[in-house]
Motif scaffolding. Structure first.
Motif, PDB file in Angstrom:
ATOM      1  N   ALA A 285     -17.347  14.952 -11.191  1.00  0.00           N
ATOM      2  CA  ALA A 285     -17.745  15.671 -12.408  1.00  0.00           C
ATOM      3  C   ALA A 285     -18.060  17.093 -11.979  1.00  0.00           C
ATOM      4  O   ALA A 285     -19.027  17.326 -11.266  1.00  0.00           O
ATOM      5  N   VAL A 286     -17.199  18.027 -12.375  1.00  0.00           N
ATOM      6  CA  VAL A 286     -17.283  19.397 -11.877  1.00  0.00           C
ATOM      7  C   VAL A 286     -17.864  20.379 -12.893  1.00  0.00           C
ATOM      8  O   VAL A 286     -18.108  21.538 -12.562  1.00  0.00           O
ATOM      9  N   ALA A 287     -18.094  19.913 -14.121  1.00  0.00           N
ATOM     10  CA  ALA A 287     -18.680  20.778 -15.148  1.00  0.00           C
ATOM     11  C   ALA A 287     -19.424  19.905 -16.151  1.00  0.00           C
ATOM     12  O   ALA A 287     -19.122  18.710 -16.300  1.00  0.00           O
ATOM     13  N   MET A 288     -20.386  20.527 -16.825  1.00  0.00           N
ATOM     14  CA  MET A 288     -21.158  19.827 -17.839  1.00  0.00           C
ATOM     15  C   MET A 288     -21.538  20.827 -18.928  1.00  0.00           C
ATOM     16  O   MET A 288     -21.821  21.981 -18.631  1.00  0.00           O
ATOM     17  N   ALA A 289     -21.531  20.354 -20.146  1.00  0.00           N
ATOM     18  CA  ALA A 289     -21.950  21.188 -21.270  1.00  0.00           C
ATOM     19  C   ALA A 289     -22.833  20.356 -22.193  1.00  0.00           C
ATOM     20  O   ALA A 289     -22.620  19.146 -22.338  1.00  0.00           O
ATOM     21  N   ARG A 290     -23.811  21.020 -22.793  1.00  0.00           N
ATOM     22  CA  ARG A 290     -24.621  20.343 -23.804  1.00  0.00           C
ATOM     23  C   ARG A 290     -23.969  20.640 -25.144  1.00  0.00           C
ATOM     24  O   ARG A 290     -23.735  21.786 -25.499  1.00  0.00           O
TER      25      ARG A 290
ATOM     26  N   LEU B 232     -14.170   2.952 -13.176  1.00  0.00           N
ATOM     27  CA  LEU B 232     -13.932   4.202 -12.460  1.00  0.00           C
ATOM     28  C   LEU B 232     -15.094   5.167 -12.725  1.00  0.00           C
ATOM     29  O   LEU B 232     -15.489   5.360 -13.876  1.00  0.00           O
ATOM     30  N   TRP B 233     -15.596   5.754 -11.649  1.00  0.00           N
ATOM     31  CA  TRP B 233     -16.762   6.632 -11.715  1.00  0.00           C
ATOM     32  C   TRP B 233     -16.442   7.990 -11.130  1.00  0.00           C
ATOM     33  O   TRP B 233     -15.517   8.117 -10.324  1.00  0.00           O
ATOM     34  N   ALA B 234     -17.236   8.977 -11.514  1.00  0.00           N
ATOM     35  CA  ALA B 234     -17.130  10.335 -10.964  1.00  0.00           C
ATOM     36  C   ALA B 234     -18.433  10.676 -10.262  1.00  0.00           C
ATOM     37  O   ALA B 234     -19.525  10.475 -10.824  1.00  0.00           O
ATOM     38  N   ARG B 235     -18.316  11.182  -9.050  1.00  0.00           N
ATOM     39  CA  ARG B 235     -19.482  11.723  -8.345  1.00  0.00           C
ATOM     40  C   ARG B 235     -19.842  13.033  -9.040  1.00  0.00           C
ATOM     41  O   ARG B 235     -18.966  13.867  -9.296  1.00  0.00           O
ATOM     42  N   ILE B 236     -21.088  13.220  -9.402  1.00  0.00           N
ATOM     43  CA  ILE B 236     -21.512  14.463 -10.039  1.00  0.00           C
ATOM     44  C   ILE B 236     -21.685  15.509  -8.945  1.00  0.00           C
ATOM     45  O   ILE B 236     -22.461  15.323  -8.008  1.00  0.00           O
TER      46      ILE B 236
ATOM     47  N   SER C 194     -24.777  19.643 -28.924  1.00  0.00           N
ATOM     48  CA  SER C 194     -25.852  19.060 -29.750  1.00  0.00           C
ATOM     49  C   SER C 194     -26.792  18.309 -28.820  1.00  0.00           C
ATOM     50  O   SER C 194     -27.352  18.894 -27.925  1.00  0.00           O
ATOM     51  N   ASP C 195     -26.925  17.002 -29.035  1.00  0.00           N
ATOM     52  CA  ASP C 195     -27.822  16.199 -28.205  1.00  0.00           C
ATOM     53  C   ASP C 195     -27.077  15.456 -27.101  1.00  0.00           C
ATOM     54  O   ASP C 195     -27.633  14.542 -26.491  1.00  0.00           O
ATOM     55  N   ASP C 196     -25.833  15.815 -26.863  1.00  0.00           N
ATOM     56  CA  ASP C 196     -25.012  15.100 -25.889  1.00  0.00           C
ATOM     57  C   ASP C 196     -24.746  15.948 -24.650  1.00  0.00           C
ATOM     58  O   ASP C 196     -24.634  17.182 -24.730  1.00  0.00           O
ATOM     59  N   LEU C 197     -24.622  15.271 -23.526  1.00  0.00           N
ATOM     60  CA  LEU C 197     -24.188  15.904 -22.281  1.00  0.00           C
ATOM     61  C   LEU C 197     -22.748  15.484 -22.049  1.00  0.00           C
ATOM     62  O   LEU C 197     -22.457  14.289 -21.912  1.00  0.00           O
ATOM     63  N   VAL C 198     -21.847  16.464 -22.034  1.00  0.00           N
ATOM     64  CA  VAL C 198     -20.420  16.188 -21.878  1.00  0.00           C
ATOM     65  C   VAL C 198     -19.973  16.700 -20.521  1.00  0.00           C
ATOM     66  O   VAL C 198     -20.115  17.887 -20.208  1.00  0.00           O
ATOM     67  N   PHE C 199     -19.442  15.793 -19.714  1.00  0.00           N
ATOM     68  CA  PHE C 199     -18.992  16.109 -18.363  1.00  0.00           C
ATOM     69  C   PHE C 199     -17.472  16.224 -18.336  1.00  0.00           C
ATOM     70  O   PHE C 199     -16.774  15.502 -19.047  1.00  0.00           O
ATOM     71  N   THR C 200     -16.980  17.126 -17.493  1.00  0.00           N
ATOM     72  CA  THR C 200     -15.546  17.276 -17.263  1.00  0.00           C
ATOM     73  C   THR C 200     -15.283  16.952 -15.802  1.00  0.00           C
ATOM     74  O   THR C 200     -15.979  17.459 -14.917  1.00  0.00           O
ATOM     75  N   THR C 201     -14.285  16.108 -15.577  1.00  0.00           N
ATOM     76  CA  THR C 201     -13.956  15.722 -14.202  1.00  0.00           C
ATOM     77  C   THR C 201     -12.901  16.650 -13.617  1.00  0.00           C
ATOM     78  O   THR C 201     -12.259  17.421 -14.339  1.00  0.00           O
ATOM     79  N   ASP C 202     -12.714  16.520 -12.332  1.00  0.00           N
ATOM     80  CA  ASP C 202     -11.723  17.322 -11.617  1.00  0.00           C
ATOM     81  C   ASP C 202     -10.291  17.002 -12.023  1.00  0.00           C
ATOM     82  O   ASP C 202      -9.380  17.759 -11.703  1.00  0.00           O
TER      83      ASP C 202
ATOM     84  N   GLU D  55       0.841  -1.192   0.000  1.00  0.00           N
ATOM     85  CA  GLU D  55       0.000   0.000   0.000  1.00  0.00           C
ATOM     86  C   GLU D  55       0.874   1.238   0.000  1.00  0.00           C
ATOM     87  O   GLU D  55       2.017   1.207   0.442  1.00  0.00           O
ATOM     88  N   ILE D  56       0.303   2.320  -0.504  1.00  0.00           N
ATOM     89  CA  ILE D  56       0.964   3.609  -0.441  1.00  0.00           C
ATOM     90  C   ILE D  56      -0.012   4.556   0.248  1.00  0.00           C
ATOM     91  O   ILE D  56      -1.226   4.433   0.071  1.00  0.00           O
ATOM     92  N   ASP D  57       0.497   5.450   1.061  1.00  0.00           N
ATOM     93  CA  ASP D  57      -0.355   6.319   1.862  1.00  0.00           C
ATOM     94  C   ASP D  57      -0.926   7.455   1.013  1.00  0.00           C
ATOM     95  O   ASP D  57      -0.574   8.619   1.162  1.00  0.00           O
ATOM     96  N   ILE D  58      -1.788   7.052   0.079  1.00  0.00           N
ATOM     97  CA  ILE D  58      -2.535   8.012  -0.726  1.00  0.00           C
ATOM     98  C   ILE D  58      -4.011   7.748  -0.478  1.00  0.00           C
ATOM     99  O   ILE D  58      -4.461   6.596  -0.537  1.00  0.00           O
ATOM    100  N   VAL D  59      -4.747   8.810  -0.186  1.00  0.00           N
ATOM    101  CA  VAL D  59      -6.190   8.730   0.030  1.00  0.00           C
ATOM    102  C   VAL D  59      -6.850   9.753  -0.887  1.00  0.00           C
ATOM    103  O   VAL D  59      -6.419  10.909  -0.933  1.00  0.00           O
ATOM    104  N   ILE D  60      -7.870   9.311  -1.607  1.00  0.00           N
ATOM    105  CA  ILE D  60      -8.710  10.255  -2.344  1.00  0.00           C
ATOM    106  C   ILE D  60      -9.931  10.462  -1.464  1.00  0.00           C
ATOM    107  O   ILE D  60     -10.754   9.562  -1.302  1.00  0.00           O
ATOM    108  N   ARG D  61     -10.000  11.652  -0.879  1.00  0.00           N
ATOM    109  CA  ARG D  61     -11.101  11.936   0.042  1.00  0.00           C
ATOM    110  C   ARG D  61     -12.419  12.062  -0.711  1.00  0.00           C
ATOM    111  O   ARG D  61     -12.449  12.233  -1.925  1.00  0.00           O
ATOM    112  N   ALA D  62     -13.506  12.005   0.044  1.00  0.00           N
ATOM    113  CA  ALA D  62     -14.847  12.121  -0.554  1.00  0.00           C
ATOM    114  C   ALA D  62     -15.038  13.458  -1.252  1.00  0.00           C
ATOM    115  O   ALA D  62     -15.829  13.560  -2.193  1.00  0.00           O
ATOM    116  N   ASP D  63     -14.293  14.496  -0.833  1.00  0.00           N
ATOM    117  CA  ASP D  63     -14.395  15.806  -1.488  1.00  0.00           C
ATOM    118  C   ASP D  63     -13.432  15.928  -2.668  1.00  0.00           C
ATOM    119  O   ASP D  63     -13.198  17.009  -3.174  1.00  0.00           O
TER     120      ASP D  63
END
Length: 181
Positions: free
Chosen positions: A94-99, A143-147, A101-109, A36-44
């Motif tokens: 997921a910290v941003a979203m843009a429409r 792998l998932w992103a919390r919106i 055309s007919d698609d929703l495009v999300f940008t992650t942190d 293990e390596i002491d890396i934590v990805i916090r909930a925030d």
């Protein structure tokens, strides 16, 4: 940690091998588990190393490209090492979203862009105790992103009511955000 082929140095070096915006083929790497390596990805979504935030966005981005979820948890993976890390909720936000055309495009942190689709769905679970929605979008592999809450509010604003549910559409797919109350 001074050995350039071990620990954080190896992870950073492996991540740099990703040409352009491409991602290293971590799904093809099967090194032995090294611990293990002491890396934590916090909930925030703050990445911590040995109790301190990793302040360099570029380093977090590099690490995110070699992140993999296996049955026993999350790991940073190189061709020669596999280091387990802790993730409190989901690894990305997921910290941003843009429409577009007919698609929703999300940008992650960490700079990933993902279009909501059948392969990368929006999923909204509801906490049975609090009733709070917990929206997420698939980013890659397992792998998932919390919106983020403001982005979810944007989704709710653009949603349509269909059969008592709020829904949004993207890439020919319909995604439920929850029931209308």
């Amino acid at each position: 940690m001074n050995d350039p082929k071990s620990g954080l140095n190896a992870v950073a070096e492996a991540a740099k091998q990703a040409p352009g915006k491409g991602l290293p083929p971590v799904h093809l790497w099967h090194p032995e588990h090294c611990g293990e390596i002491d890396i934590v990805i916090r909930a925030d979504s703050v990445w911590m190393h040995e109790g301190s935030p990793i302040g360099r966005k570029e380093l977090v981005r590099l690490f995110s490209t070699v992140l993999r979820k296996d049955p026993d948890g999350y790991h940073l993976v190189t061709p020669v090492e596999k280091l387990k890390i802790q993730v409190e909720d989901l690894p990305f936000r997921a910290v941003a979203m843009a429409r577009e055309s007919d698609d929703l495009v999300f940008t992650t942190d960490v700079g990933d862009e993902v279009t909501a689709s059948e392969a990368d769905p929006i999923v909204v679970e509801t906490d049975p105790t609090t009733g709070e929605p917990a929206p997420r979008i698939h980013v890659r592999r397992d792998l998932w992103a919390r919106i983020a809450r403001p982005v979810f509010y944007e989704l709710v604003e653009m949603a349509e009511e269909v059969d008592g549910r709020l829904v949004v559409k993207s890439n020919g797919q319909t995604f439920s955000l929850g029931t209308v109350t």
